[in-house]
Scaffold this motif. Sequence first.
Motif, PDB file in Angstrom:
ATOM      1  N   ASP A 149      -6.551   9.308  -9.546  1.00 26.50           N
ATOM      2  CA  ASP A 149      -6.712   9.383  -8.094  1.00 26.50           C
ATOM      3  C   ASP A 149      -6.648  10.829  -7.618  1.00 26.50           C
ATOM      4  OD1 ASP A 149      -6.828   6.558  -7.734  1.00 26.50           O
ATOM      5  OD2 ASP A 149      -4.662   6.498  -8.087  1.00 26.50           O
ATOM      6  N   THR A 153      -1.877   7.202  -8.239  1.00 28.25           N
ATOM      7  CA  THR A 153      -0.942   7.047  -7.128  1.00 28.25           C
ATOM      8  C   THR A 153      -0.567   5.586  -6.986  1.00 28.25           C
ATOM      9  OG1 THR A 153      -2.759   6.781  -5.590  1.00 28.25           O
ATOM     10  CG2 THR A 153      -1.915   9.002  -5.876  1.00 28.25           C
ATOM     11  N   ASP A 177      -0.326   1.888  -2.039  1.00 23.26           N
ATOM     12  CA  ASP A 177      -0.394   2.043  -0.581  1.00 23.26           C
ATOM     13  C   ASP A 177      -0.171   3.490  -0.135  1.00 23.26           C
ATOM     14  OD1 ASP A 177       2.109   2.067  -1.514  1.00 23.26           O
ATOM     15  OD2 ASP A 177       2.990   0.810   0.066  1.00 23.26           O
ATOM     16  N   SER A 178      -0.293   4.429  -1.067  1.00 19.93           N
ATOM     17  CA  SER A 178       0.013   5.807  -0.690  1.00 19.93           C
ATOM     18  C   SER A 178      -1.242   6.553  -0.243  1.00 19.93           C
ATOM     19  CB  SER A 178       0.641   6.531  -1.873  1.00 19.93           C
ATOM     20  OG  SER A 178      -0.242   6.442  -2.975  1.00 19.93           O
ATOM     21  N   ASP A 179      -1.021   7.684   0.425  1.00 15.86           N
ATOM     22  CA  ASP A 179      -2.125   8.491   0.949  1.00 15.86           C
ATOM     23  C   ASP A 179      -2.325   9.697   0.028  1.00 15.86           C
ATOM     24  OD1 ASP A 179      -3.823  10.151   2.287  1.00 15.86           O
ATOM     25  OD2 ASP A 179      -2.432  10.599   3.939  1.00 15.86           O
ATOM     26  N   GLN A 217      -1.971  13.211   1.472  1.00 13.19           N
ATOM     27  CA  GLN A 217      -0.584  13.567   1.755  1.00 13.19           C
ATOM     28  C   GLN A 217       0.133  14.020   0.481  1.00 13.19           C
ATOM     29  OE1 GLN A 217       1.094  13.812   4.560  1.00 13.19           O
ATOM     30  NE2 GLN A 217       2.934  14.342   3.390  1.00 13.19           N
TER      31      GLN A 217
END
Lengths: 375, 259
Positions: free
Chosen positions: A55, A209, A212-214, A217
């Motif tokens: 990712d 990742t 549900d992570s960005d 960020q």
Amino acid sequence: MRWNLAYRTLLHDRGKLIAGLVGVIFSVVLVNLQGGLFFGLINKASLLVDRSNADIWIGHRGMHNVDFPHGIPERFRFVVAGVEGVAEVEPIRIGFGEISLPDGRFEDCVIVGVTEGTDLGRAYEVLEGQEDALQYPDGIVVDRCDDAKLVHPEIGEIREINGRRVRVMGKSEGILSFLVSPYVFMSYDQAVELSTEDPQNASYLLVRTENDSDPGQICRQIESLLPDVSAMPAGRYGRVSIHFWMTRAGLGVSFGAAAMLGLLVGLVMVGQTLYAMVLDRISEYATLRAIGLSERELLCILGLQSALVATIGIAIGMVITVILKTSLSTPRVTIEIPLMLYVGCGVLIFAICLFAAGLPYLRVRRIDPHTALQS
Amino acid sequence: MTTTNPNPNTPGPVAIPVTGLGQREHANQLKSSSAPTQPALEAKAIAKSYVIGGQARPVLDGIDFHVDPGECVFLAGPSGSGKTTLLSILGLLLTSDSGQLFLKDRRVDGLNEVERTLVRRQRIGFVFQRFQLINGLTAEDNVAIPLTMDGMPMREARDRAGDLLCRMGLQDHCKALPTSMSPGQCQRVALARAVINEPELILADEPTAALDGKSGKAVMELLHQLTKEFASSTVVVTHDPRIYEYADRICEMENGRFK
Ligand SMILES: Nc1ncnc2c1ncn2[C@@H]1O[C@H](COP(=O)(O)OP(=O)(O)O)[C@@H](O)[C@H]1O
Ligand SMILES: [Mg+2]
């Protein structure tokens, strides 16, 4: 009535109609294939990134092309692993090497070292040979499409890379570098051994990742913790790698110019066909003007004819494009035509055909209805 | 439109199997009053010169001309005497250098191109020496052009064109292309195209010049019949003495003037 006049007179003159259609078809096919080849080629520049299952890509600050990394300390992985949202981190090593050929020659290759027990960085899929090819102490995976360059390596065949023995244990298909040099996959440890570079360094750290992570960020967070690195979501690094070749090698310009040329040829052919058609019918148009057809209605007829030639031509051209694409595209020479290219090309050529009607327009404007009486 | 025919002098709908061809009010006007009528077309002091080799050469030299309603006037005279030029000016295809032109009570010189186009479309029918049919269209569609230009649906216009062609003895050629027809047939199609809209003025430039004597006569016979029926006024340019019998009046031109 306009419609009737437009298509009847168009169909009446088959020869000219066909000439006009050929112009449009030629343009459509040329532009689509040029574009398709371009996208097919340029997408190879990001192939490793696209298929890496990662990712986020982390490399040296200012990283700009996946094939030309500058090493970063492998131990950074422990820092990255501590960042919130990071599920997995693995190093990857990409570097140049020389592989021996049976006849004593050598071929440049790009060594890709990936760690075991994960699919991060494992861009290949073994289609021939051992599924777990890299588990073997000296196992490597090469691509079928590079068979000719590597002089047809067999499964189990022994070769040397950078003076060390390796064994071809698997073959993939379609993992091709944008560079001319073939990719050779091997285990991370072996890649470290074969290379002259600092064994403490990795080329990149690949991150998976949490769901549900960005990623954006997380990248910002990694960069704030490790000032010497760049971290990019995979999609973005793919585009950066493509951008590198587009601008550094001037590829965008040269392919764009070829596509423009195709459009231009089409424009000239359609324009001159319509013009010749109009010249043939000047006396008919003069008659129509004499018996009360207005200039605007006449132009409308010309426009309809252009639109008709364009529509038929584009339709046929698209069909031919699809046929050529499916029959000519290979993993080595890939023709990739995104939907946007089809649509954009169709719209553009349609517009150009209407524009081409402008040439006869200039002639029609000068038609004197009086000449109908003077023959 | 009705097919009732108030005028006993023209054949009724029984004799003419053409539907939808109504009568114009000036037909009655013609028959009912012998008082001085307003001309269908009047030209006053028309002058036109062409610049040839840097020199202005007069082609029409102050022509006065009129056509009464329903009248058929022939313009005769040697080649180069200005007949076609005059006809073009009368038909608003060409503008005169000076003079006045009236279609009934409307002054039509000095109109701009768009207005002139509209007048031609609505009020004037043209017959040309070389027929000037549209080669890609069938006879029927050629005849239908003036109707569809005025906004009539294609199907209806085709029906009416077909009816008129039948009347002209071309029932077998409705779907034929002009290239497959004889000159006489082509000119009859062209004639049908000129009259289908029942224009008040029909202008013909040497309509029989490209035809043999027999088909020339046939075309003139039809023209005569139809113009009488629709009460159209007609101007025919010709130097074919064989058809002089169809003229109500013959004006002879020489060097841009009437003799
Ligand atoms: N467009 C033009 N330019 C220059 N001269 C012209 C043009 N049309 C006609 N003429 C000249 O005007 C004269 C009259 O022509 P025209 O009206 O065609 O004669 P007609 O129909 O009686 O034979 C001729 O001498 C011809 O050469
Ligand atoms: Mg003449």
